[in-house]
Design an enzyme around this catalytic site. Structure first.
Site, mmCIF file in Angstrom:
data_model
loop_
_atom_site.group_PDB
_atom_site.id
_atom_site.type_symbol
_atom_site.label_atom_id
_atom_site.label_comp_id
_atom_site.label_asym_id
_atom_site.label_seq_id
_atom_site.Cartn_x
_atom_site.Cartn_y
_atom_site.Cartn_z
ATOM 1 N N SER A 145 0.829 -1.206 0.000
ATOM 2 C CA SER A 145 0.000 0.000 0.000
ATOM 3 C C SER A 145 0.864 1.256 0.000
ATOM 4 O O SER A 145 1.924 1.292 0.611
ATOM 5 C CB SER A 145 -0.912 0.025 1.223
ATOM 6 O OG SER A 145 -1.695 1.212 1.238
ATOM 7 N N LYS A 187 -4.502 -6.455 3.612
ATOM 8 C CA LYS A 187 -4.493 -5.358 2.635
ATOM 9 C C LYS A 187 -5.920 -5.026 2.174
ATOM 10 O O LYS A 187 -6.276 -3.852 1.986
ATOM 11 C CB LYS A 187 -3.635 -5.735 1.432
ATOM 12 C CG LYS A 187 -3.651 -4.731 0.261
ATOM 13 C CD LYS A 187 -3.188 -3.345 0.673
ATOM 14 C CE LYS A 187 -2.787 -2.477 -0.513
ATOM 15 N NZ LYS A 187 -3.822 -2.289 -1.525
ATOM 16 N N HIS A 233 -7.539 -3.063 4.881
ATOM 17 C CA HIS A 233 -6.930 -1.728 4.810
ATOM 18 C C HIS A 233 -7.667 -0.885 3.773
ATOM 19 O O HIS A 233 -8.039 0.269 4.033
ATOM 20 C CB HIS A 233 -5.448 -1.847 4.440
ATOM 21 C CG HIS A 233 -4.827 -0.576 3.929
ATOM 22 N ND1 HIS A 233 -5.061 -0.105 2.650
ATOM 23 C CD2 HIS A 233 -4.005 0.330 4.515
ATOM 24 C CE1 HIS A 233 -4.411 1.038 2.474
ATOM 25 N NE2 HIS A 233 -3.761 1.325 3.582
ATOM 26 N N ASN A 234 -7.895 -1.461 2.588
ATOM 27 C CA ASN A 234 -8.556 -0.712 1.525
ATOM 28 C C ASN A 234 -10.011 -0.416 1.867
ATOM 29 O O ASN A 234 -10.546 0.629 1.489
ATOM 30 C CB ASN A 234 -8.467 -1.481 0.207
ATOM 31 C CG ASN A 234 -7.090 -1.389 -0.422
ATOM 32 O OD1 ASN A 234 -6.103 -1.162 0.264
ATOM 33 N ND2 ASN A 234 -7.015 -1.565 -1.718
ATOM 34 N N GLU A 273 -9.968 2.450 4.057
ATOM 35 C CA GLU A 273 -9.635 3.584 3.181
ATOM 36 C C GLU A 273 -10.892 4.132 2.506
ATOM 37 O O GLU A 273 -11.107 5.354 2.442
ATOM 38 C CB GLU A 273 -8.620 3.121 2.137
ATOM 39 C CG GLU A 273 -8.244 4.117 1.075
ATOM 40 C CD GLU A 273 -7.366 3.478 0.011
ATOM 41 O OE1 GLU A 273 -7.676 3.651 -1.184
ATOM 42 O OE2 GLU A 273 -6.391 2.793 0.369
#
Length: 475
Positions: free
Chosen positions: A130, A184, A187-188, A191
């Site tokens: 990232s 990940k 995480h997105n 986001e």
């Protein structure tokens, strides 16, 4: 002759920058691109770093340029392209060699690929990266999943090229098979929620108060010096204060309001539902992007409902309320993300270290924020009932911010301004603070039409049925 510690396939923006990062950290890296001229141009433009770049024109040449055990990073489009590269590499590798998928892969694909390559004696690493092209070049956040011993082989490279927080590398191993790519993905998802909440603040100030883009950008710039300090708040302030050279207007005013998505936010919502979780702030953000895509429909709706009366006398929302509401909603989004990681860890037997997740996100990635240090500490201290919003470090902030969040959502509703992520955060908080909800009626309904049974409050007996059961049985 073997010359390089690691190889990299795919010299698009991310792959090209990651290879330069590796080379700059003094690790020789062999590079390959399907179009050979791209490789030639890349080496020619690398300057002094070309000394640590080994250009190759075939997969055989790439494999031959690597020291054993070989490690090869794939940076191509997720999906079929990754499988095609793996298919081409597999016959050329020896047992113990590893393939590293550093793209935005669906973790189910990572689990499938890891199992298939394991049967061949090869190691497969699913590695979330990232930070975009800037992160790839200067230090990304790196989330690794796969065989731990394989990670140790390349650990020095990954830690060297990663972002640093107070000197500590933002790169870690999170568990077997798809663990890294799932971290990940979440995480997105966070986001998505964070971006949507910031956009909702922008909408309230633009449409509710008629403030200019530059004025709103200056407010974000101010907030970035306080508890909301984060990469996304920082760049939002910069975007809003940027003027388009061609038109002379704020650049945000000449951007069509249709947001794209590459799938990771949607995957977060899908996997959450399959695990019995509901990260409502992330789901709201995914929904908002989907709604944004139907611009023609929204234009038609604006014309159709132009005469709809909304509250025009709603009290202006103070900047203090907006700041506190955004902070509280962001904490709730992280809480939901960590809950999802915890559920997946149990389901897939990953033994995820949630504190390490927060620490890896402290620098290099898109959701980097000053709060992540405290979140990691809160996890290590033990989250009451597994919830970040119950941790002493954050519960008081939620209490302080909840009234502001309530006023923001109420004012937005009265003005007819959409704030789906803020509303979702508030609903989640209100649900989590009620010991008795309304699902007792839902259970009664389910038992009435489907004899699903329920648990009694007074005795704790399970598989109980209401008096309507006999009527249904004889109808």
């Amino acid at each position: 002759m073997a010359q390089a510690r690691i190889g990299l396939i795919g010299l698009g923006v991310m792959g090209a920058n990651l290879a330069l990062n590796i080379a700059e950290n003094e690790f020789p890296v062999a590079v390959f691109n399907r179009t050979g001229s791209v490789t030639d141009d890349y080496i020619a433009s690398a300057g002094d770093l070309a000394r640590n770049l080994v250009p190759t024109k075939t997969l055989e040449e790439l494999v031959g340029a690597l020291t054993k055990p070989r490690a090869i990073i794939i940076m191509v489009q997720a999906g079929a392209a990754v499988d095609a590269v793996i298919k081409g590499l597999t016959p050329l590798l020896d047992k113990g060699d590893m393939i590293i998928d550093a793209g935005n892969a669906n973790f189910h694909d990572t689990r499938r690929r890891e199992a298939a390559l394991s049967d061949l004696g090869l190691n497969f690493i699913g590695m979330g990266v990232s930070g975009g092209e800037e992160g790839a070049r200067n230090g990304p956040s790196i989330m690794v999943g796969g065989d731990k011993s394989s990670f140790e082989v390349i650990r020095d490279i990954l830690e060297a090229i990663s972002a640093k927080h107070d000197g500590a590398p933002c790169a870690d191993h999170f568990g077997p098979d798809g663990a890294g790519h799932f971290v990940k993905t979440v995480h997105n998802g966070i986001e998505y929620a964070d971006m949507q909440m910031i956009a909702e603040v922008y909408g309230l100030l633009r449409d509710g108060e008629g403030r200019s883009a530059a004025n709103i950008g200056q407010l974000f710039e101010t907030w970035d010096k306080g508890p909301l300090k984060s990469y996304l708040v920082e760049i939002s302030g910069k975007v809003l204060q940027t003027v388009d050279e061609k038109s002379g207007q704020p650049i945000v005013d000449i951007i069509v309001d249709k947001a794209g998505q590459k799938g990771t936010g949607r995957w977060t919502a899908i996997e959450a539902l399959s695990l019995g979780q509901s990260p409502s702030t992330i789901e709201a953000a995914v929904a908002a992007r989907s709604w944004s895509a139907v611009k023609d429909t929204r234009i038609a709706g604006e014309a159709l409902f132009a005469g709809l009366k909304v509250e025009t006398g709603a009290a202006p929302i103070s900047e203090d309320d907006l700041e506190k509401a955004l902070l509280a909603a962001k904490i709730i989004a992280y809480d939901q993300g960590l809950n999802l990681l915890s559920a997946a860890s149990v389901e897939y037997d990953w033994d995820l270290d949630l504190a390490s997740c927060a620490e890896v996100w402290r620098e290099g990635c898109i959701i980097r924020s000053t709060m992540l240090d405290e979140m990691a500490s809160a996890v290590r201290e033990g989250l009451p009932h597994g919830n970040l919003i119950f941790a002493p470090r954050f519960a008081q902030r939620i209490v302080e911010g909840s009234s502001a969040l309530r006023r923001v959502v109420a004012s937005a509703a009265l003005q007819g301004l959409p704030v789906p992520a803020f509303a979702a955060a508030l609903a989640y908080f209100d649900t989590m603070r009620q010991g008795r909800g309304t699902t007792d009626l839902v259970q009664g309904q389910r038992d009435f039409f489907g004899a699903h049974g329920f648990v009694r409050v007074d005795t704790g007996e399970t598989d109980q049925h209401g008096p309507w059961a006999s009527d249904i049985a004889h109808s």
